[in-house]
Design an enzyme around this catalytic site. Structure first.
Site, mmCIF file in Angstrom:
data_model
loop_
_atom_site.group_PDB
_atom_site.id
_atom_site.type_symbol
_atom_site.label_atom_id
_atom_site.label_comp_id
_atom_site.label_asym_id
_atom_site.label_seq_id
_atom_site.Cartn_x
_atom_site.Cartn_y
_atom_site.Cartn_z
ATOM 1 N N ASN A 1 0.873 -1.176 0.000
ATOM 2 C CA ASN A 1 0.000 0.000 0.000
ATOM 3 C C ASN A 1 0.910 1.225 0.000
ATOM 4 O O ASN A 1 1.487 1.566 1.019
ATOM 5 C CB ASN A 1 -0.888 -0.027 1.259
ATOM 6 C CG ASN A 1 -1.720 1.234 1.410
ATOM 7 O OD1 ASN A 1 -1.812 2.046 0.487
ATOM 8 N ND2 ASN A 1 -2.334 1.406 2.582
ATOM 9 N N HIS B 1 -9.559 1.294 4.876
ATOM 10 C CA HIS B 1 -8.287 1.506 5.588
ATOM 11 C C HIS B 1 -8.527 2.482 6.737
ATOM 12 O O HIS B 1 -9.305 3.424 6.611
ATOM 13 C CB HIS B 1 -7.238 2.056 4.617
ATOM 14 C CG HIS B 1 -5.865 2.022 5.202
ATOM 15 N ND1 HIS B 1 -5.443 2.965 6.112
ATOM 16 C CD2 HIS B 1 -4.844 1.150 5.051
ATOM 17 C CE1 HIS B 1 -4.201 2.664 6.485
ATOM 18 N NE2 HIS B 1 -3.811 1.568 5.856
ATOM 19 N N GLU C 1 -6.902 4.876 7.790
ATOM 20 C CA GLU C 1 -6.669 6.298 7.460
ATOM 21 C C GLU C 1 -7.883 6.894 6.755
ATOM 22 O O GLU C 1 -8.182 8.069 6.924
ATOM 23 C CB GLU C 1 -5.392 6.422 6.596
ATOM 24 C CG GLU C 1 -4.153 6.171 7.437
ATOM 25 C CD GLU C 1 -2.972 5.585 6.672
ATOM 26 O OE1 GLU C 1 -2.958 5.630 5.430
ATOM 27 O OE2 GLU C 1 -2.059 5.063 7.345
ATOM 28 N N GLY D 1 2.350 2.191 10.731
ATOM 29 C CA GLY D 1 3.344 3.249 10.570
ATOM 30 C C GLY D 1 4.048 3.640 11.859
ATOM 31 O O GLY D 1 4.748 4.645 11.910
ATOM 32 N N SER E 1 3.202 -2.216 10.387
ATOM 33 C CA SER E 1 4.651 -2.327 10.615
ATOM 34 C C SER E 1 5.199 -3.715 10.306
ATOM 35 O O SER E 1 6.104 -4.205 10.981
ATOM 36 C CB SER E 1 5.001 -1.898 12.044
ATOM 37 O OG SER E 1 4.649 -0.541 12.247
HETATM 38 P P1 PGA Z 1 2.709 0.172 7.670
HETATM 39 O O1 PGA Z 1 1.263 0.424 7.025
HETATM 40 O O2 PGA Z 1 3.208 -1.128 7.099
HETATM 41 O O3 PGA Z 1 3.534 1.344 7.231
HETATM 42 O O4 PGA Z 1 2.521 0.106 9.136
HETATM 43 C C1 PGA Z 1 0.369 -0.633 6.814
HETATM 44 C C2 PGA Z 1 -0.897 -0.114 6.193
HETATM 45 O O5 PGA Z 1 -1.336 0.987 6.544
HETATM 46 O O6 PGA Z 1 -1.496 -0.784 5.338
#
Ligand code: PGA
Length: 253
Positions: free
Chosen positions: A9, A96, A98, A174, A214
């Site tokens: 992603n 997602h 976000e 993240g 992560s």
């Molecule tokens: P990340 O994001 O691997 O940077 O933690 C995962 C995601 O939001 O799909």
């Protein structure tokens, strides 16, 4: 046998030329190095999709990160599932955290997006996940159950069997804080059990459930070795070809 998937992603990163360059590297590396039959997907910003779909061929599939809930019409600035499909995309991330957090996307809206994606032949990668507060106060199973019930449990068994679920604890996205393999497995088993209760065991056993948050080349092997974890949704580490392809290759080791 469930489909094993590693999906990147890219979020709102990479200018057009940068995206083409990264993707070309990924395709070449995956072609040379991947041995198993796991599926690699890259979910890119809209402007990249058309070109990536042509470059990816049968090696790496392409997904969008969002779609609008309506078929077409006067929705300035929006992109429909039909348009995404028309450039050769096969997948779309829906729900997602976000999008839920920064764009106030509700469970009801996400249910509409899932339906329109399916109607247009896209496979939704449907995300659910709890916040740190919800993890700490112990309400996370209820939260996840609610997101499943309102988001995707309205689907018929036939439609549900076409979607992929991604468990992404919001506190792990993240942040460098990965869920332990035990924490992730516990939730994945819970999700599979909820699917079996809502539909049946056969549907539950056939559902691909990804872990996200992560995930990196160091922790992927242990996570993917868990019985109910069928791959990952990868943010930060998908922006580096070596890291992303190493995660894709994890299934071989
Ligand atoms: P990340 O994001 O691997 O940077 O933690 C995962 C995601 O939001 O799909």
């Amino acid at each position: 046998m469930r489909k094993k998937i590693v999906a990147g992603n890219w979020k709102m990163n990479l200018e057009y030329a940068e995206g083409i360059a990264l993707f070309s590297e990924i395709v070449n590396m995956v072609k040379d190095e991947k041995k198993g039959d796991q599926l690699a997907i890259v979910c890119a910003p809209y402007i990249h999709l058309n070109s990536l779909a042509q470059l990816g061929g049968t090696t790496v599939a392409i997904g969008a990160q969002n779609c609008h809930q309506k078929e077409s019409g006067a929705y300035t600035g929006e992109i429909s599932a039909k348009m995404i499909k028309s450039v050769g995309c096969e997948y779309v991330i829906i729900g997602h955290s976000e999008r839920r957090q920064y764009f106030a996307e509700s469970d009801e809206l996400l249910a509409e997006k899932t339906i329109i994606a399916l109607q247009n032949g896209l496979t939704p990668l449907f995300c659910i996940g709890e916040t740190l507060d919800e993890r700490n106060n112990g309400s996370y199973f209820d939260v996840l159950k609610g997101q499943l019930e309102k988001g995707v449990f309205g689907l018929t068994a036939g439609d549900f069997s076409k979607i992929v679920i991604a468990y992404e604890p919001v506190w792990a996205i993240g942040t460098g804080l990965t869920a332990t393999s035990e924490q992730a497995q516990e939730v994945h088993a819970f999700i599979r059990n909820e699917i079996a209760t809502k539909y049946d065991l056969e549907v539950a056993e056939a559902t691909t459930i990804l872990y996200g948050g992560s995930c990196n080349p160091k922790n992927a092997a242990e996570l993917f070795a868990q019985k109910d974890i069928d791959g990952g949704l990868i943010g930060g580490a998908s922006l580096k070809s070596r890291d992303f392809v190493d995660i894709v290759k994890t299934f071989n080791s």
